[in-house]
Enzyme design. Structure first.
Site, PDB file in Angstrom:
ATOM      1  N   GLY A  49       0.759  -1.245   0.000  1.00 31.30           N
ATOM      2  CA  GLY A  49       0.000   0.000   0.000  1.00 31.30           C
ATOM      3  C   GLY A  49       0.790   1.297   0.000  1.00 31.30           C
ATOM      4  N   GLU A 104       3.801   4.053   6.225  1.00 37.13           N
ATOM      5  CA  GLU A 104       2.561   3.283   6.026  1.00 37.13           C
ATOM      6  C   GLU A 104       1.570   4.095   5.201  1.00 37.13           C
ATOM      7  OE1 GLU A 104       1.016   0.611   6.232  1.00 37.13           O
ATOM      8  OE2 GLU A 104       1.615  -0.624   7.928  1.00 37.13           O
ATOM      9  N   ASP A 108      -4.997   1.174  10.476  1.00 38.09           N
ATOM     10  CA  ASP A 108      -6.397   0.831  10.726  1.00 38.09           C
ATOM     11  C   ASP A 108      -6.481   0.165  12.099  1.00 38.09           C
ATOM     12  OD1 ASP A 108      -9.006   0.031  10.613  1.00 38.09           O
ATOM     13  OD2 ASP A 108      -8.789  -1.316   8.924  1.00 38.09           O
ATOM     14  N   LYS A 136      -6.947   5.862  10.979  1.00 35.60           N
ATOM     15  CA  LYS A 136      -8.377   5.752  11.315  1.00 35.60           C
ATOM     16  C   LYS A 136      -8.579   6.115  12.786  1.00 35.60           C
ATOM     17  CE  LYS A 136      -9.738   2.665   7.590  1.00 35.60           C
ATOM     18  NZ  LYS A 136     -10.313   1.379   7.168  1.00 35.60           N
ATOM     19  N   VAL A 158     -11.413   2.874   2.603  1.00 33.61           N
ATOM     20  CA  VAL A 158     -10.940   3.838   1.591  1.00 33.61           C
ATOM     21  C   VAL A 158     -10.059   3.142   0.550  1.00 33.61           C
ATOM     22  CG1 VAL A 158     -11.106   5.924   2.999  1.00 33.61           C
ATOM     23  CG2 VAL A 158      -9.065   4.512   3.174  1.00 33.61           C
ATOM     24  N   ASP A 164      -5.733  -0.553  -1.945  1.00 33.69           N
ATOM     25  CA  ASP A 164      -6.427  -1.421  -2.899  1.00 33.69           C
ATOM     26  C   ASP A 164      -7.803  -1.856  -2.419  1.00 33.69           C
ATOM     27  OD1 ASP A 164      -5.240  -3.189  -0.862  1.00 33.69           O
ATOM     28  OD2 ASP A 164      -6.045  -4.787  -2.119  1.00 33.69           O
ATOM     29  N   ARG A 170      -5.315   0.664  -6.939  1.00 27.68           N
ATOM     30  CA  ARG A 170      -4.193   1.366  -6.292  1.00 27.68           C
ATOM     31  C   ARG A 170      -3.761   2.563  -7.130  1.00 27.68           C
ATOM     32  NH1 ARG A 170      -2.187  -2.030  -2.187  1.00 27.68           N
ATOM     33  NH2 ARG A 170      -2.324  -4.246  -2.627  1.00 27.68           N
TER      34      ARG A 170
HETATM   35  P1  IMP Z   1      -3.918  -2.519  10.041  1.00 27.99           P
HETATM   36  O1  IMP Z   1      -5.334  -2.972  10.283  1.00 27.99           O
HETATM   37  O2  IMP Z   1      -3.601  -1.224  10.751  1.00 27.99           O
HETATM   38  O3  IMP Z   1      -2.942  -3.620  10.384  1.00 27.99           O
HETATM   39  O4  IMP Z   1      -3.795  -2.216   8.495  1.00 27.99           O
HETATM   40  C1  IMP Z   1      -3.224  -3.153   7.653  1.00 27.99           C
HETATM   41  C2  IMP Z   1      -3.142  -2.732   6.229  1.00 27.99           C
HETATM   42  O5  IMP Z   1      -4.436  -2.950   5.675  1.00 27.99           O
HETATM   43  C3  IMP Z   1      -2.832  -1.287   5.891  1.00 27.99           C
HETATM   44  O6  IMP Z   1      -1.465  -1.016   5.844  1.00 27.99           O
HETATM   45  C4  IMP Z   1      -3.453  -1.187   4.507  1.00 27.99           C
HETATM   46  O7  IMP Z   1      -2.557  -1.648   3.525  1.00 27.99           O
HETATM   47  C5  IMP Z   1      -4.652  -2.075   4.639  1.00 27.99           C
HETATM   48  N1  IMP Z   1      -5.862  -1.279   4.936  1.00 27.99           N
HETATM   49  C6  IMP Z   1      -6.317  -0.851   6.127  1.00 27.99           C
HETATM   50  N2  IMP Z   1      -7.446  -0.123   6.003  1.00 27.99           N
HETATM   51  C7  IMP Z   1      -7.695  -0.082   4.662  1.00 27.99           C
HETATM   52  C8  IMP Z   1      -8.716   0.549   3.868  1.00 27.99           C
HETATM   53  O8  IMP Z   1      -9.625   1.246   4.350  1.00 27.99           O
HETATM   54  N3  IMP Z   1      -8.611   0.357   2.527  1.00 27.99           N
HETATM   55  C9  IMP Z   1      -7.628  -0.384   1.935  1.00 27.99           C
HETATM   56  N4  IMP Z   1      -6.651  -0.975   2.641  1.00 27.99           N
HETATM   57  C10 IMP Z   1      -6.690  -0.818   3.984  1.00 27.99           C
HETATM   58 MG    MG Z   2      -0.269  -1.099   4.220  1.00 34.04          MG
END
Ligand code: IMP
Ligand code: MG
Length: 187
Positions: A49, A104, A108, A136, A158, A164, A170
């Site tokens: 990402g 990053e 999320d 977030k 998003v 993606d 992307r």
């Molecule tokens: P985490 O939940 O903070 O571990 O996020 C993991 C990864 O999920 C992020 O680095 C993004 O690549 C992907 N991700 C999280 N939220 C979104 C979103 O809303 N859209 C698309 N990818 C997301």
């Molecule tokens: Mg990511």
């Protein structure tokens, strides 16, 4: 610029424009360049990402810097996290004694960034900071700060600008969010 996109039956609306992203990146890069004056940080992008954000960010950075990449996977093709983080590609650079900035696309649940922190800290960096284009609000379960944040956003799904949906979109230049209009009814 398209205001509404229909993807896999879901409607997405424009959320953060190309211009807004460019402006915010300039501000973040100016702060980072000030904070790292006289040092040579290594920007570590978390694939997939972050690659677009990282490439735009470092072109606004005015200090010497290096880059490397991690590849993590947690989402699969879904819109919500699987809750499991896997390391798919490790770093090549020497982290020990260096100033590391993890890049990053979005924080999320915070699982990925927490996983990354653990791995990098084991290698004894001189310093470790985090930059994320999106954060977030109120969601991440992390007990440390994300040092540089582009935009704090609600917990909507998003896409675009590196983010993606089932590996696609992307390449969108702006960021779109799942519209409250929701899912399109089958015709
Ligand atoms: P985490 O939940 O903070 O571990 O996020 C993991 C990864 O999920 C992020 O680095 C993004 O690549 C992907 N991700 C999280 N939220 C979104 C979103 O809303 N859209 C698309 N990818 C997301
Ligand atoms: Mg990511």
């Amino acid at each position: 610029m398209t205001e509404l996109l229909k993807i896999n039956g879901d409607i997405f609306e424009i959320f953060i424009t190309e211009e807004q992203i460019r402006g915010r990146i300039k501000e973040l890069a100016a702060r980072i360049s000030d904070d790292y004056a006289g040092r040579i940080p290594i920007f570590i992008g978390v694939l997939n990402g972050s690659f677009i954000f990282l490439s735009d960010l470092i072109r606004e950075i005015s200090v010497d810097c290096e880059i490397d990449f991690f590849k993590l996977s947690s989402y699969g093709d879904a819109k919500i996290s699987s809750g499991q983080v896997k390391l798919l590609k490790d770093l090549n650079c020497q982290v020990s004694g260096r100033d590391i900035i993890v890049v990053e696309d979005i924080v999320d649940s915070g699982l990925s960034i927490a996983f990354t922190k653990k791995i990098i800290e084991k290698e004894n960096p001189k310093s470790l900071k985090f930059v994320s284009l999106l954060l977030k609000k109120g969601i991440p379960k992390i007990d440390f700060a994300v040092d540089y944040v582009g935009f704090e956003i609600p917990s909507d799904f998003v896409i675009g600008y590196g983010l993606d949906y089932a590996q696609k979109v992307r390449n969108l230049k702006s960021i779109y969010r799942l519209s409250p209009q929701g899912t399109v009814k089958p015709e």
